[in-house]
Design an enzyme around this catalytic site. Structure first.
Site, PDB file in Angstrom:
ATOM      1  CB  SER A  75      19.295 -10.898 -14.405  1.00 18.64           C
ATOM      2  OG  SER A  75      20.117 -11.200 -15.379  1.00 18.64           O
TER       3      SER A  75
ATOM      4  CE1 TYR B   6      23.555  -8.881 -11.151  1.00 21.75           C
ATOM      5  CE2 TYR B   6      23.273 -10.813 -12.930  1.00 21.75           C
ATOM      6  CZ  TYR B   6      22.909  -9.383 -12.476  1.00 21.75           C
ATOM      7  OH  TYR B   6      22.295  -8.598 -13.156  1.00 21.75           O
TER       8      TYR B   6
HETATM    9  P1  NAP Z   1      24.956   0.172 -14.112  1.00 21.43           P
HETATM   10  O1  NAP Z   1      24.952   0.735 -15.523  1.00 21.43           O
HETATM   11  O2  NAP Z   1      26.140  -0.236 -13.501  1.00 21.43           O
HETATM   12  O3  NAP Z   1      24.288   1.253 -13.055  1.00 21.43           O
HETATM   13  C1  NAP Z   1      23.979   0.659 -11.969  1.00 21.43           C
HETATM   14  C2  NAP Z   1      23.257   1.938 -10.944  1.00 21.43           C
HETATM   15  O4  NAP Z   1      23.066   1.333  -9.525  1.00 21.43           O
HETATM   16  C3  NAP Z   1      24.324   3.201 -10.879  1.00 21.43           C
HETATM   17  O5  NAP Z   1      23.267   4.349 -10.988  1.00 21.43           O
HETATM   18  C4  NAP Z   1      24.798   3.031  -9.579  1.00 21.43           C
HETATM   19  O6  NAP Z   1      25.036   4.186  -9.109  1.00 21.43           O
HETATM   20  C5  NAP Z   1      23.627   2.505  -8.763  1.00 21.43           C
HETATM   21  N1  NAP Z   1      24.077   1.720  -7.693  1.00 21.43           N
HETATM   22  C6  NAP Z   1      25.048   0.734  -7.550  1.00 21.43           C
HETATM   23  N2  NAP Z   1      25.165   0.293  -6.282  1.00 21.43           N
HETATM   24  C7  NAP Z   1      24.245   0.931  -5.594  1.00 21.43           C
HETATM   25  C8  NAP Z   1      23.956   1.169  -4.406  1.00 21.43           C
HETATM   26  N3  NAP Z   1      24.427   0.259  -3.248  1.00 21.43           N
HETATM   27  N4  NAP Z   1      22.976   2.104  -3.769  1.00 21.43           N
HETATM   28  C9  NAP Z   1      22.382   2.728  -4.509  1.00 21.43           C
HETATM   29  N5  NAP Z   1      22.837   2.965  -6.186  1.00 21.43           N
HETATM   30  C10 NAP Z   1      23.776   1.984  -6.297  1.00 21.43           C
HETATM   31  O7  NAP Z   1      23.979  -1.122 -14.092  1.00 21.43           O
HETATM   32  P2  NAP Z   1      22.706  -1.594 -15.240  1.00 21.43           P
HETATM   33  O8  NAP Z   1      23.585  -2.286 -16.090  1.00 21.43           O
HETATM   34  O9  NAP Z   1      22.172  -0.201 -15.633  1.00 21.43           O
HETATM   35  O10 NAP Z   1      22.021  -2.307 -14.328  1.00 21.43           O
HETATM   36  C11 NAP Z   1      20.749  -1.902 -13.864  1.00 21.43           C
HETATM   37  C12 NAP Z   1      19.944  -3.166 -13.307  1.00 21.43           C
HETATM   38  O11 NAP Z   1      19.745  -4.089 -14.501  1.00 21.43           O
HETATM   39  C13 NAP Z   1      20.643  -3.872 -12.200  1.00 21.43           C
HETATM   40  O12 NAP Z   1      20.022  -4.435 -11.218  1.00 21.43           O
HETATM   41  C14 NAP Z   1      21.661  -5.067 -12.883  1.00 21.43           C
HETATM   42  O13 NAP Z   1      21.644  -6.225 -12.192  1.00 21.43           O
HETATM   43  C15 NAP Z   1      20.154  -5.345 -14.032  1.00 21.43           C
HETATM   44  N6  NAP Z   1      20.619  -6.196 -15.381  1.00 21.43           N
HETATM   45  C16 NAP Z   1      21.535  -5.535 -16.100  1.00 21.43           C
HETATM   46  C17 NAP Z   1      22.033  -6.198 -17.167  1.00 21.43           C
HETATM   47  C18 NAP Z   1      22.910  -5.769 -18.083  1.00 21.43           C
HETATM   48  O14 NAP Z   1      23.414  -6.521 -18.895  1.00 21.43           O
HETATM   49  N7  NAP Z   1      23.390  -4.328 -18.011  1.00 21.43           N
HETATM   50  C19 NAP Z   1      21.537  -7.392 -17.515  1.00 21.43           C
HETATM   51  C20 NAP Z   1      20.409  -7.960 -16.672  1.00 21.43           C
HETATM   52  C21 NAP Z   1      20.028  -7.430 -15.501  1.00 21.43           C
HETATM   53  P3  NAP Z   1      26.775   4.869  -8.779  1.00 21.43           P
HETATM   54  O15 NAP Z   1      27.249   5.017 -10.206  1.00 21.43           O
HETATM   55  O16 NAP Z   1      26.472   6.237  -8.142  1.00 21.43           O
HETATM   56  O17 NAP Z   1      27.221   3.748  -7.940  1.00 21.43           O
END
Ligand code: NAP
Length: 242
Positions: A137, A151
């Site tokens: 991130s 985080y």
């Molecule tokens: P998201 O839409 O909330 O999706 C998270 C995914 O991770 C879901 O498929 C969830 O599955 C799964 N997950 C959560 N906890 C888990 C666990 N313990 N074991 C296995 N799967 C798990 O998140 P996102 O925004 O796409 O984020 C993806 C990555 O990008 C993360 O690492 C996040 O930190 C990073 N990121 C995101 C942003 C942003 O603005 N969105 C910015 C910077 C970095 P379930 O629904 O089945 O729980």
């Protein structure tokens, strides 16, 4: 032979967009997720519609046995050539002094221990030409003051993991990189208590808008591709200038 890629957290957001994009370029996909079976099934149907082989595996990345089972299932699709270490969480947005120890442990467990367990399975099984992409991130360098400093600290650890693993696995021909997204429109913001965060943040993003999951997926796909054959140990910011 077609690439076989494991994507953790593939049921929603960046992971789901990455799965769909990779399937369109012929990757067989093992999609990990934690509990949202319906969301995983929806993504899986889209992957199958492209004609690739794909499986959805409920696997909590905090649990070593479930991680092993995810990789065992993935290996049934063929030799594993890619890992997108993506499953991640935040915790309620707020001041550092209000941070709950249970939330802190969850963030470390999923975003750091989970990434390491998955990278270890991948490293044990991958051979020359394979690649790992860790989703970090921009928080790793911005620090996320007033939101979730813990985080941000864990995402900085992701960058260190990327650099160290890139060097350790380079002699085996395995590349390791990170993508550091900025503020991307996914459910993660609602889960941290601020569903409107991407739109509220737009004014402080140099490009003037939040990113879309597929814009992050494009960077991940490039890093997995042989086009990136000389890129390892890189942290690629996809943050609209953040
Ligand atoms: P998201 O839409 O909330 O999706 C998270 C995914 O991770 C879901 O498929 C969830 O599955 C799964 N997950 C959560 N906890 C888990 C666990 N313990 N074991 C296995 N799967 C798990 O998140 P996102 O925004 O796409 O984020 C993806 C990555 O990008 C993360 O690492 C996040 O930190 C990073 N990121 C995101 C942003 C942003 O603005 N969105 C910015 C910077 C970095 P379930 O629904 O089945 O729980």
């Amino acid at each position: 032979m077609a690439p076989v890629t494991v994507i953790t957290g593939g049921s929603r957001g960046i992971g789901a967009a990455t799965a769909r994009r990779l399937a369109h370029t012929g990757h067989h996909i093992a999609l990990g997720y934690r509990r949202d079976h319906a969301a995983a099934d929806t993504v899986l149907a889209d992957l199958h519609a492209t004609g690739v082989r794909a499986v959805a595996v409920p696997a909590d990345t905090r649990d070593p046995d479930q991680v092993t089972a995810l990789f065992d299932t993935a290996a049934e699709l063929g030799p594993i050539t890619g890992l997108v270490n993506n499953a991640g969480i935040t915790s309620p947005i707020g001041p550092f002094t209000d941070l709950d120890p249970d939330d802190l442990r969850r963030v470390v467990d999923v975003n750091l221990i989970g990434y390491i367990l998955c990278a270890q399975q991948a490293a044990r099984r991958m051979t020359d030409g394979a690649a790992i992409v860790n989703i970090s991130s921009v928080a790793a360098t911005l620090g996320s003051p007033g939101e979730y400093v813990h985080y941000a600290a864990v995402k900085a650890a992701t960058d260190a993991l990327t650099i160290g693993l890139a060097k350790e696995l380079a002699p085996h021909g395995i590349r390791v990189n990170a993508v550091a997204p900025g503020i991307i429109r996914t459910d993660i913001h609602a889960l941290s208590g601020q569903p409107d965060r991407p739109d509220h943040a737009a004014s402080r993003i140099p490009l003037g808008r939040p990113g879309e999951p597929d814009e992050v997926a494009a960077a991940i796909a490039w890093l997995l591709n042989p086009d990136a054959s000389y890129t390892t140990g890189a942290v690629l910011r996809v943050g609209g200038g953040l």
